[in-house]
Each structure stands twice: as structure tokens, then as C-alpha cells.
Design an enzyme around this catalytic site. Structure first.
Site, PDB file in Angstrom:
ATOM      1  CE1 TYR A   1      55.832  11.347  50.154  1.00 51.16           C
ATOM      2  CE2 TYR A   1      57.926  11.373  51.184  1.00 51.16           C
ATOM      3  CZ  TYR A   1      56.897  11.955  50.870  1.00 51.16           C
ATOM      4  OH  TYR A   1      56.371  12.969  51.530  1.00 51.16           O
TER       5      TYR A   1
ATOM      6  CE  LYS B   1      45.388  13.024  62.521  1.00 46.11           C
ATOM      7  NZ  LYS B   1      45.249  14.336  63.318  1.00 46.11           N
TER       8      LYS B   1
ATOM      9  CG  ASP C   1      47.267  16.503  65.011  1.00 46.35           C
ATOM     10  OD1 ASP C   1      47.712  15.450  65.225  1.00 46.35           O
ATOM     11  OD2 ASP C   1      45.457  16.801  64.890  1.00 46.35           O
TER      12      ASP C   1
ATOM     13  CG  ASP D   1      58.923  15.360  52.303  1.00 46.83           C
ATOM     14  OD1 ASP D   1      59.202  16.097  52.596  1.00 46.83           O
ATOM     15  OD2 ASP D   1      58.356  14.907  51.397  1.00 46.83           O
TER      16      ASP D   1
ATOM     17  CG  ASP E   1      61.088  21.275  53.849  1.00 44.40           C
ATOM     18  OD1 ASP E   1      61.365  19.940  53.756  1.00 44.40           O
ATOM     19  OD2 ASP E   1      60.830  21.784  53.756  1.00 44.40           O
TER      20      ASP E   1
HETATM   21  P1  NAI Z   1      62.739  24.518  47.840  1.00 44.88           P
HETATM   22  O1  NAI Z   1      62.985  23.914  49.160  1.00 44.88           O
HETATM   23  O2  NAI Z   1      64.251  24.431  46.980  1.00 44.88           O
HETATM   24  O3  NAI Z   1      62.460  25.411  48.458  1.00 44.88           O
HETATM   25  C1  NAI Z   1      61.842  26.390  49.736  1.00 44.88           C
HETATM   26  C2  NAI Z   1      62.203  27.791  50.416  1.00 44.88           C
HETATM   27  O4  NAI Z   1      63.611  27.911  50.155  1.00 44.88           O
HETATM   28  C3  NAI Z   1      62.580  29.220  48.532  1.00 44.88           C
HETATM   29  O5  NAI Z   1      61.971  30.111  49.367  1.00 44.88           O
HETATM   30  C4  NAI Z   1      63.241  28.569  48.465  1.00 44.88           C
HETATM   31  O6  NAI Z   1      64.326  29.412  47.504  1.00 44.88           O
HETATM   32  C5  NAI Z   1      64.575  28.996  49.809  1.00 44.88           C
HETATM   33  N1  NAI Z   1      66.108  27.891  49.867  1.00 44.88           N
HETATM   34  C6  NAI Z   1      65.973  26.564  49.459  1.00 44.88           C
HETATM   35  N2  NAI Z   1      67.054  26.233  49.739  1.00 44.88           N
HETATM   36  C7  NAI Z   1      67.662  26.998  49.463  1.00 44.88           C
HETATM   37  C8  NAI Z   1      69.511  27.237  49.975  1.00 44.88           C
HETATM   38  N3  NAI Z   1      70.627  26.483  49.705  1.00 44.88           N
HETATM   39  N4  NAI Z   1      70.148  29.323  50.769  1.00 44.88           N
HETATM   40  C9  NAI Z   1      68.465  29.809  49.872  1.00 44.88           C
HETATM   41  N5  NAI Z   1      66.761  29.689  50.036  1.00 44.88           N
HETATM   42  C10 NAI Z   1      66.975  28.101  50.357  1.00 44.88           C
HETATM   43  O7  NAI Z   1      61.269  23.726  48.026  1.00 44.88           O
HETATM   44  P2  NAI Z   1      60.236  23.885  46.825  1.00 44.88           P
HETATM   45  O8  NAI Z   1      60.515  25.093  46.237  1.00 44.88           O
HETATM   46  O9  NAI Z   1      58.801  23.509  47.251  1.00 44.88           O
HETATM   47  O10 NAI Z   1      61.079  22.961  45.823  1.00 44.88           O
HETATM   48  C11 NAI Z   1      61.591  23.354  44.526  1.00 44.88           C
HETATM   49  C12 NAI Z   1      61.686  22.009  43.943  1.00 44.88           C
HETATM   50  O11 NAI Z   1      62.773  21.010  44.672  1.00 44.88           O
HETATM   51  C13 NAI Z   1      60.933  21.197  42.989  1.00 44.88           C
HETATM   52  O12 NAI Z   1      61.044  20.703  42.206  1.00 44.88           O
HETATM   53  C14 NAI Z   1      61.116  19.951  44.145  1.00 44.88           C
HETATM   54  O13 NAI Z   1      60.288  19.055  43.662  1.00 44.88           O
HETATM   55  C15 NAI Z   1      62.172  19.396  44.552  1.00 44.88           C
HETATM   56  N6  NAI Z   1      62.699  19.083  45.373  1.00 44.88           N
HETATM   57  C16 NAI Z   1      64.421  18.333  45.435  1.00 44.88           C
HETATM   58  C17 NAI Z   1      64.083  17.941  46.715  1.00 44.88           C
HETATM   59  C18 NAI Z   1      65.625  16.940  46.560  1.00 44.88           C
HETATM   60  O14 NAI Z   1      66.334  16.329  45.284  1.00 44.88           O
HETATM   61  N7  NAI Z   1      65.836  15.404  47.810  1.00 44.88           N
HETATM   62  C19 NAI Z   1      64.317  17.991  48.318  1.00 44.88           C
HETATM   63  C20 NAI Z   1      62.444  18.869  48.194  1.00 44.88           C
HETATM   64  C21 NAI Z   1      62.049  19.408  46.636  1.00 44.88           C
HETATM   65 MG    MG Z   2      61.559  17.636  52.120  1.00 41.75          MG
END
Ligand code: NAI
Ligand code: MG
Length: 338
Positions: free
Chosen positions: A125, A170, A202, A226, A230
Site C-alpha cells: 500500500y 509469510k 494462511d 486489512d 474483516d
Molecule cells: P463493505 O465493508 O462496504 O461491505 C461488505 C459487506 O458488509 C456488505 O454486504 C455490506 O452490506 C456489509 N456491511 C458493511 N458495513 C455494514 C454496516 N455498518 N451495517 C450492515 N452491514 C454492513 O465492503 P465492500 O462491499 O467490499 O466495499 C464497498 C466499498 O467500500 C468499496 O468501494 C470499497 O472501496 C469501499 N471501502 C472503503 C473503506 C474505507 O473507507 N476505509 C474500507 C473498505 C472498503
Molecule cells: Mg479493509
């Protein structure tokens, strides 16, 4: 009355809703404990990029720099240009990601209480990349300075907990990870009183699923941290309750582990992760500025959240309920105690 200037990135998707709710909880707890907040908006993310051409406008970065701490909602596809950049720009080299089973949150496991200490500015990163038509390179960079300081954070946190650090890497395949392991272990051994173990990533991914109770502090590299955070959130039940702190020597930025969840109705998001990120911010402000009331306020928010979750009357959709974010935070505010 202590006044904290807090910069706020509302973000995308569910971001603006969970941030709005977290701010309501902070204001309520502030009233109780004699803390006052000056929230300063620092727009960033996909919507800001679409509007202005920049995901993190200069003005926003300046506002963040001028604040005591930053409260950040998730952004969407501009994560690289917002959060990855902010971590580097502000040298927020440690990412602390607790994962804990809680009453009222369905999980397959009994007693998980672990902390992922993720190195936050190096690794792939770092942004040392090259892409051509027929090749793409993202360079994994680890320095002695970067590895030593994140290992010191892992020790500091372990000493507040069960005093065990698992270094996850790793090292069997990557020479760079052999370096990370060696440098980190020198630091941890020099601290004394900390049980040190090593695990390949792993196996760590596997152990997190079969025996997550065995972990206390997991010290790992940026990308592995990261991914594993999750996973740890899923092991404990839902990403909706997992907060994180991005901290350096001079500044802290607090956000949920999750992203913008574009697949759900924002009002139905679980705001817990964002609220608990607010509690981590209060604790960090309390510790770094020496404000006792902020430490007590952090504890009060955490206890109120735990109470509401344990009661199970107000549950968001991810927890099998039908409540919206606002109702959950109303319940949390009603449960705040001194
Ligand atoms: P995501 O974490 O947004 O979602 C993963 C799953 O968890 C989805 O099914 C979502 O509905 C559920 N979920 C997440 N937070 C929730 C909450 N507070 N309440 C209920 N359900 C929840 O991960 P995804 O889908 O891979 O990424 C979506 C977008 O978010 C992407 O554009 C990604 O780049 C961005 N992202 C931004 C981050 C940040 O700002 N630090 C970190 C991780 C992803
Ligand atoms: Mg993340």
C-alpha cells in the site's frame, strides 16, 4: 469544559448516516461529561470526486491537519486516494482493530477478544507501483524503522491485555517477511514479559476460523491486516460493529473497518462500528491530551452500546432485527450513564 476540534469525513454510501448517528452519540455523551466538540466537515470520497475532480481536496486535508482528531466514515471506490493517502500523509502508522464477541451478536464462538495491530503505511500500500500494457507491479516495502515502531505499538497494547503477540507473516516464502519477522521479534523480545509466537498468514486465516479464542494481539503487515480484520469481524458476528483507530505519534483518525456498503439502504446500516470508532477517538483524545472526562466518556459509550446489544430489543438488519440506525443510536443515548 474541554473543547475538541474534530474533522469529519462523512464519506459515501452508508457513511453519511453512520457518521450523523455517531456525532449524535458523541454530543450526548459530551453533554454528560463536560466535553464539547467543534465538528468541522472535511469532504472527501467518491461523491466529492465526481463533483470537484478530487477525492481529497486540499481544503479538506488542511481542515484535517488543523483538527485534534478525525472521525471518518467509509468512502467508496476512492479509498486509495482518501484513506490510504491520509494514512501516509499524516503518518498514521498503526491501525488498531479490535474484534470481540459481544452479547446479543450472534457468533459461532464463545469468547473472542483479540486486537489486530496492522502496520498502516508500508507494504504494497506504499504506492510504489508500475503498470504497463503487459505487466503490473506493486512493490512490497518494509523498513526497519516502520517495522520497529509497529512492533512497539503491539507491545504497548499487549501489556494492557493478555500479554501475547502473534506475529503473522509469510516468512516461509517472502524474504521481505523474514525481515519483518526478525525485526519485529527483536523489539518484542527486548520488551520482556510478552509471550511471542509466529504464524504464517494462511494458518492464521485458518486458526481465526477454528480457534479464534487463542489470539490476543496479532501483529501483521498492512495488507494481511486489512484482510484478517474483516475475517475477525465476521468471526465475531458482523462487520457492522468493528471499529478501528489509525494512529501515529501526533494524530489519530477513527473509522469503521467496513466500507460504504453500497448494497444496503443507508438508513438500515448498523452504526455500531462508527459509534465505537467515536469511543476509540474519545479514549485517544483522553490519553493524548490528558483529559480524564474523555476517558470516562469513552467507557460510557462502550457500555451503553453493549447494553443495547445485549438487550436485543433494538437490532439492525445485519443482526436479524428491523431497526434503523437512528433508532439504535436513540437507544444508546438513552442508556448512557456516568
Ligand atoms: P463493505 O465493508 O462496504 O461491505 C461488505 C459487506 O458488509 C456488505 O454486504 C455490506 O452490506 C456489509 N456491511 C458493511 N458495513 C455494514 C454496516 N455498518 N451495517 C450492515 N452491514 C454492513 O465492503 P465492500 O462491499 O467490499 O466495499 C464497498 C466499498 O467500500 C468499496 O468501494 C470499497 O472501496 C469501499 N471501502 C472503503 C473503506 C474505507 O473507507 N476505509 C474500507 C473498505 C472498503
Ligand atoms: Mg479493509
Amino acid at each position: 469544559m474541554s473543547v475538541f476540534r474534530v474533522s469529519v469525513i462523512r464519506g459515501d454510501g452508508i457513511g453519511p448516516v453512520v457518521v450523523r448517528e455517531a456525532i449524535r452519540v458523541l454530543e450526548a455523551v459530551g453533554d454528560r461529561f463536560g466535553l464539547s466538540f467543534q465538528f468541522v466537515d472535511a469532504p472527501a470520497g467518491d461523491a466529492v470526486q465526481a463533483e470537484t475532480g478530487e477525492a481529497l481536496p486540499r481544503e479538506s486535508l488542511q481542515r484535517i491537519r488543523g483538527s485534534d482528531a478525525c472521525l471518518k466514515g467509509p468512502v467508496g471506490e476512492t479509498a486509495r486516494d482518501v484513506i490510504v493517502l491520509l494514512r501516509r500523509e499524516l503518518d498514521l502508522y498503526a491501525n488498531l482493530r479490535p474484534a470481540k464477541t459481544m452479547k446479543g451478536i450472534p457468533s459461532r464462538y464463545g469468547n473472542v477478544d483479540l486486537l489486530i495491530v496492522r502496520e498502516n503505511v508500508e507494504d504494497v500500500y506504499r504506492g510504489v507501483e508500475d503498470v504497463g500494457r503487459d505487466h503490473a507491479v506493486s512493490l512490497a516495502v518494509y523498513t526497519r524503522h516502520g517495522t520497529e515502531r509497529i512492533a512497539r505499538v503491539a507491545c504497548r497494547e499487549a501489556l494492557k491485555r493478555r500479554r501475547k503477540v502473534t506475529v503473522v507473516d509469510k516468512a516461509n516464502v517472502l524474504l521481505s517477511h523474514r525481515f519483518f519477522r526478525e525485526v519485529a521479534s527483536e523489539v518484542i523480545r527486548s520488551h520482556g514479559g510478552i509471550q511471542l509466537e509466529f504464524m504464517y498468514v494462511d494458518n492464521a486465516a485458518y486458526q481465526l476460523v477454528v480457534r479464534p479464542e487463542r489470539f490476543d494481539v496479532i501483529l501483521t503487515t498492512n495488507m494481511f491486516g486489512d484482510i484478517l480484520s474483516d475475517e475477525a469481524a465476521g468471526v465475531c458476528g458482523t462487520l457492522g460493529v468493528a471499529p478501528s483507530a489509525n494512529v501515529g505519534d501526533a494524530f489519530g483518525l477513527f473509522e469503521p473497518v467496513h466500507g460504504s456498503a453500497p448494497d444496503i439502504d443507508p438508513e438500515r446500516a448498523n452504526p455500531t462500528a462508527m459509534v465505537l470508532a467515536g469511543a476509540m477517538m474519545l479514549r485517544w483524545l483522553g490519553e493524548t491530551k490528558g483529559v480524564e472526562a474523555a476517558l470516562r466518556a469513552a467507557g460510557a459509550v462502550e457500555r451503553a452500546v453493549e447494553l443495547v446489544l445485549a438487550e436485543g430489543k433494538v437490532r439492525t438488519v445485519d443482526l436479524g432485527g428491523g431497526s434503523i440506525a437512528r433508532e439504535f443510536c436513540d437507544a444508546v443515548i438513552a442508556r448512557l450513564q456516568d
